[in-house]
Enzyme design. Structure first.
Site, PDB file in Angstrom:
ATOM      1  N   ARG A   1      47.728  39.562  49.004  1.00 15.74           N
ATOM      2  CA  ARG A   1      47.004  38.297  49.146  1.00 15.74           C
ATOM      3  C   ARG A   1      47.445  37.517  50.370  1.00 15.74           C
ATOM      4  NH1 ARG A   1      48.673  36.764  43.191  1.00 15.74           N
ATOM      5  NH2 ARG A   1      50.329  38.088  44.022  1.00 15.74           N
TER       6      ARG A   1
ATOM      7  N   SER B   1      48.158  35.341  38.254  1.00 14.09           N
ATOM      8  CA  SER B   1      48.237  35.196  36.798  1.00 14.09           C
ATOM      9  C   SER B   1      48.972  33.906  36.436  1.00 14.09           C
ATOM     10  CB  SER B   1      48.986  36.376  36.178  1.00 14.09           C
ATOM     11  OG  SER B   1      48.313  37.579  36.445  1.00 14.09           O
TER      12      SER B   1
ATOM     13  N   LYS C   1      61.239  39.794  32.207  1.00 12.37           N
ATOM     14  CA  LYS C   1      60.270  38.693  32.277  1.00 12.37           C
ATOM     15  C   LYS C   1      59.845  38.284  30.875  1.00 12.37           C
ATOM     16  CE  LYS C   1      57.868  39.296  36.714  1.00 12.37           C
ATOM     17  NZ  LYS C   1      56.568  39.599  37.345  1.00 12.37           N
TER      18      LYS C   1
ATOM     19  N   HIS D   1      42.738  40.985  40.165  1.00 13.57           N
ATOM     20  CA  HIS D   1      43.123  42.339  39.747  1.00 13.57           C
ATOM     21  C   HIS D   1      41.868  43.207  39.558  1.00 13.57           C
ATOM     22  CE1 HIS D   1      46.781  40.251  37.765  1.00 13.57           C
ATOM     23  NE2 HIS D   1      47.279  40.973  38.742  1.00 13.57           N
TER      24      HIS D   1
END
Ligand code: ADP
Length: 178
Positions: A106, A144, A57, A33
């Site tokens: 990614r 993460s 979440k 990030h």
């Protein structure tokens, strides 16, 4: 008047300032990030890093904790602002008078999801353009959730997150006291 000339007028109305928003969960912020933040901050007058308050979440860090962490790890970047939002991203972008959404890519898996999100956001807010920044290959495998899994078992994460985040995860997972 077509949409393009509308956009030009709107940019001028905000003093021509180029404001971009980098939205995400940042639970927690990783070197991947941070790499995107540094690179995006060079491209815009203001980069707003916006923590999504996603009620569906179950995060490790609260929104307030994540905002504070992001403030600390970007303290050296004067044109980076940290905020949080719980509204639709398309509405938040309008509210912030931004025209660009920054996202990182990614992998092909990221691409499919991001393409869908960008298409939906274009429908909801045609004035906002989503731009993608390719991951720094050093961090292409970094997420993460992976970092949290390693930290949960007290594994080494110093290559993946800033020292502050490493320390705060150790505290969260009960490997050390605050
Ligand atoms: P979200 O829940 O919105 O995907 P994340 O915090 O996981 O939130 O990611 C926010 C953005 O940062 C996404 O665009 C994601 O693809 C990007 N990102 C996450 N990790 C990396 C990385 N290692 N390199 C480049 N971009 C990344």
């Amino acid at each position: 008047m077509n949409n393009e000339s509308n956009q030009i007028i709107e940019h001028k109305a905000h003093g021509g300032k180029r404001i971009a928003v980098y939205p995400g969960s940042f639970d927690p912020v990783t070197m991947g990030h941070l790499d995107i933040i540094h690179r995006a901050a060079r491209q815009f007058d203001t980069l707003v890093v916006a923590v999504l308050n996603n009620l569906s979440k179950k995060p490790l860090f609260s929104v307030e904790e994540r905002v504070e962490q992001l403030k600390q790890v970007t303290a050296d970047l004067p044109n980076v602002e940290i905020d949080s939002f719980r509204d639709l991203l398309a509405n938040y972008i309008r509210e912030r008078e931004a025209h660009v959404i920054v996202r990182g890519i990614r992998s092909v898996t990221d691409f499919e999801y991001e393409l869908q999100m960008a298409s939906i956001n274009r429908e909801l807010n045609p004035d906002a353009e989503t731009i993608f920044m390719m991951t720094n290959p050093r961090y292409s495998y970094l997420s993460s959730s992976m970092v949290k899994e390693i930290a949960r078992f007290d594994g080494p994460v110093s290559d993946f997150v800033p020292p502050l985040i490493e320390q705060e995860m150790r505290v969260k997972f009960g490997h050390t006291s605050a």
